[in-house]
Design an enzyme around this catalytic site. Structure first.
Site, mmCIF file in Angstrom:
data_model
loop_
_atom_site.group_PDB
_atom_site.id
_atom_site.type_symbol
_atom_site.label_atom_id
_atom_site.label_comp_id
_atom_site.label_asym_id
_atom_site.label_seq_id
_atom_site.Cartn_x
_atom_site.Cartn_y
_atom_site.Cartn_z
ATOM 1 N N ILE A 1 -5.611 -9.313 -4.512
ATOM 2 C CA ILE A 1 -4.793 -10.527 -4.639
ATOM 3 C C ILE A 1 -5.207 -11.551 -3.592
ATOM 4 O O ILE A 1 -4.910 -12.724 -3.725
ATOM 5 C CB ILE A 1 -3.280 -10.230 -4.510
ATOM 6 C CG1 ILE A 1 -2.926 -9.712 -3.116
ATOM 7 C CG2 ILE A 1 -2.809 -9.296 -5.597
ATOM 8 C CD1 ILE A 1 -1.428 -9.778 -2.818
ATOM 9 N N ASP A 2 -5.896 -11.102 -2.525
ATOM 10 C CA ASP A 2 -6.228 -12.004 -1.412
ATOM 11 C C ASP A 2 -7.353 -12.988 -1.741
ATOM 12 O O ASP A 2 -7.545 -13.961 -1.019
ATOM 13 C CB ASP A 2 -6.649 -11.191 -0.182
ATOM 14 C CG ASP A 2 -5.535 -10.308 0.331
ATOM 15 O OD1 ASP A 2 -4.371 -10.596 0.035
ATOM 16 O OD2 ASP A 2 -5.837 -9.321 1.024
ATOM 17 N N ARG B 1 -4.146 -11.345 5.267
ATOM 18 C CA ARG B 1 -4.310 -10.977 6.684
ATOM 19 C C ARG B 1 -5.300 -11.884 7.405
ATOM 20 O O ARG B 1 -5.013 -12.416 8.462
ATOM 21 C CB ARG B 1 -4.848 -9.558 6.785
ATOM 22 C CG ARG B 1 -3.919 -8.473 6.346
ATOM 23 C CD ARG B 1 -4.678 -7.168 6.556
ATOM 24 N NE ARG B 1 -3.888 -6.024 6.225
ATOM 25 C CZ ARG B 1 -4.226 -5.153 5.282
ATOM 26 N NH1 ARG B 1 -5.327 -5.321 4.596
ATOM 27 N NH2 ARG B 1 -3.460 -4.108 5.053
ATOM 28 N N LYS C 1 15.438 -20.043 7.814
ATOM 29 C CA LYS C 1 15.514 -18.688 7.254
ATOM 30 C C LYS C 1 14.124 -18.147 6.927
ATOM 31 O O LYS C 1 13.356 -18.816 6.224
ATOM 32 C CB LYS C 1 16.328 -18.699 5.949
ATOM 33 C CG LYS C 1 17.752 -19.168 6.106
ATOM 34 C CD LYS C 1 18.624 -18.046 6.595
ATOM 35 C CE LYS C 1 20.080 -18.490 6.665
ATOM 36 N NZ LYS C 1 20.933 -17.466 7.283
ATOM 37 N N ARG D 1 -5.910 4.503 -0.079
ATOM 38 C CA ARG D 1 -6.880 3.935 0.857
ATOM 39 C C ARG D 1 -7.657 5.067 1.507
ATOM 40 O O ARG D 1 -7.175 6.194 1.622
ATOM 41 C CB ARG D 1 -6.167 3.137 1.948
ATOM 42 C CG ARG D 1 -5.474 1.885 1.431
ATOM 43 C CD ARG D 1 -5.151 0.978 2.607
ATOM 44 N NE ARG D 1 -4.201 -0.067 2.266
ATOM 45 C CZ ARG D 1 -4.525 -1.203 1.670
ATOM 46 N NH1 ARG D 1 -5.765 -1.423 1.299
ATOM 47 N NH2 ARG D 1 -3.606 -2.116 1.423
ATOM 48 N N ARG E 1 2.319 -8.367 -5.444
ATOM 49 C CA ARG E 1 1.337 -7.449 -6.034
ATOM 50 C C ARG E 1 1.853 -6.742 -7.277
ATOM 51 O O ARG E 1 1.076 -6.135 -8.009
ATOM 52 C CB ARG E 1 0.947 -6.387 -4.998
ATOM 53 C CG ARG E 1 -0.113 -6.876 -4.078
ATOM 54 C CD ARG E 1 -0.915 -5.855 -3.359
ATOM 55 N NE ARG E 1 -0.499 -4.504 -3.305
ATOM 56 C CZ ARG E 1 -0.631 -3.721 -2.227
ATOM 57 N NH1 ARG E 1 -1.128 -4.239 -1.120
ATOM 58 N NH2 ARG E 1 -0.287 -2.479 -2.252
HETATM 59 O O1 F6P Z 1 -5.371 -6.521 0.549
HETATM 60 C C1 F6P Z 1 -4.305 -6.703 -0.292
HETATM 61 C C2 F6P Z 1 -3.007 -6.700 0.467
HETATM 62 O O2 F6P Z 1 -1.994 -6.928 -0.468
HETATM 63 C C3 F6P Z 1 -2.917 -7.677 1.629
HETATM 64 O O3 F6P Z 1 -2.656 -9.004 1.251
HETATM 65 C C4 F6P Z 1 -1.828 -7.072 2.439
HETATM 66 O O4 F6P Z 1 -1.916 -7.434 3.778
HETATM 67 C C5 F6P Z 1 -2.074 -5.601 2.266
HETATM 68 O O5 F6P Z 1 -2.768 -5.441 1.060
HETATM 69 C C6 F6P Z 1 -0.829 -4.771 2.280
HETATM 70 O O6 F6P Z 1 -1.208 -3.447 2.207
HETATM 71 P P1 F6P Z 1 -0.219 -2.221 2.030
HETATM 72 O O7 F6P Z 1 0.074 -2.103 0.569
HETATM 73 O O8 F6P Z 1 -0.983 -1.063 2.541
HETATM 74 O O9 F6P Z 1 1.006 -2.546 2.795
#
Ligand code: F6P
Length: 342
Positions: A127-128, A172, A267, A72, A276
């Protein structure tokens, strides 16, 4: 033509399928040279790249993750990085860059393209499924499949123990994964970031099910979902160094809250990065392959500053500016549809 490819942001099933497709179309059809930058924009800035030939992409179609690595970019470094990226691309003789990424990656791509220093053709991934301009992103189908299977499995163990399962999925600001996996698995409650929920409604739903003789319930909650103000003690957390909100675990908080209010076991199950990882579905492999093919074609037509997009069944090129203007969230009618089948 010398084409640079990179994958940036969170990884996603189907990235390798795009890389393979770009290499096949570019090398076989156009006689191009393709180089892959390692770890996203970091590889471009630091000059870490390798040539990708047909052998180099052999056998990767079904492989999850990305053979190039990903990273990132911190938002405050974006402009500085763009300026340097152009210099580096010129130094490496790159004619066009194909960045494969989500909102942050495509925003950087737009900045690179707008500055005129480096022709860019973007490929959206996440994936979002929250990128505007495209009906779907690859990776989404895989994530929905993983989450659906998890809930199918959780139903049988929940029923054996008369439990409530609160399944937290990714998402998110957009609840597409929760919406579609929740519908596919027949979840009894779905909580999305787009619509604050009242835990009292979930309590009523569980009590009504048990009163009908049902002995379990599954609730699918997006990580960015939150209770309506004043209904439950819960707050989302701070901002991380990439400018993303840190989430505090709504799945766990909601399970504790429901257990307290219902007097029944609840739970939390956090699916996290399982969604992912691993091999992409056939749908995602096909979409990713088509995106790669069209990205190379667009590069040769000189259609820069655009990204591949699925519109209906066709792949079109849409301006990066349109794609990054706002997130594609779940519209009200889709939420109403989902609620009607609980
Ligand atoms: O944007 C893709 C995503 O998988 C989101 O759904 C998730 O909130 C985020 O990335 C998680 O990011 P990281 O891999 O930095 O924890």
């Amino acid at each position: 033509m010398r084409i640079g490819v990179l994958t940036a942001g969170g990884d996603c099933p189907g990235l390798n399928a795009v890389i393979r497709s770009v290499v096949h179309r570019a090398v076989t059809n156009f006689g191009d040279e393709v180089v892959g930058f390692e770890d996203g924009y970091a590889g471009l800035l630091e000059g870490r790249f390798r040539t990708l030939d047909l052998d180099g992409v052999s056998g990767i179609l079904a492989r999850g993750g990305t053979i190039l690595g990903s990273s990132r970019l911190q938002r405050d470094r974006l402009r500085e990085a763009c300026e340097n990226a152009q210099d580096m691309a010129r130094e490496f003789g790159i004619d066009v860059l194909i960045p494969i990424g989500g909102e942050g990656t495509l925003t950087a791509a737009r900045m690179l393209s707008d500055s005129g220093g480096l022709p860019v053709v973007g490929v959206p991934k996440t994936i979002d499924n929250d990128i505007s301009g495209t009906d779907r992103t690859f990776g989404f189908d895989t994530a929905v499949g993983v989450a659906t299977e998890a809930m199918d499995r959780l139903k049988t163990t929940a029923e054996s123990h008369q439990r409530v399962m609160v399944v937290e999925v990714m998402g998110r600001h957009a609840g597409w994964i929760a919406l579609e996996s929740g519908m596919a698995a027949g979840a009894h409650g779905i909580c999305l970031p787009e619509r604050p929920f009242d835990p009292a409604d979930l309590v009523a739903m569980v009590e009504e099910r048990f009163a009908r003789g049902k002995k379990f319930a599954v609730i699918c909650v997006a990580e960015g979902a939150h209770p309506a103000e004043g209904t439950m003690d819960y707050g989302h957390g701070a901002i991380d160094k990439f400018g993303h909100e840190r989430f505090q675990g709504i799945g766990t908080a909601l399970a504790f809250e429901l257990e307290r209010r219902l007097g029944k076991e609840a739970k939390p199950v956090i699916l996290g990065h399982i969604q992912r990882g691993g091999t992409p579905t056939a749908y995602d492999r096909v979409l990713a392959t088509r995106f790669g093919w069209h990205a190379v074609e667009a590069a040769h037509r000189g259609e820069f500053g655009r990204m591949t997009a699925l519109r209906g069944t066709e792949i079109e090129m849409v301006p990066l500016a349109d794609a990054t203007a706002e997130l594609k969230t779940v519209p009200k009618d889709r939420m109403d549809e989902a609620e009607s089948v609980f």
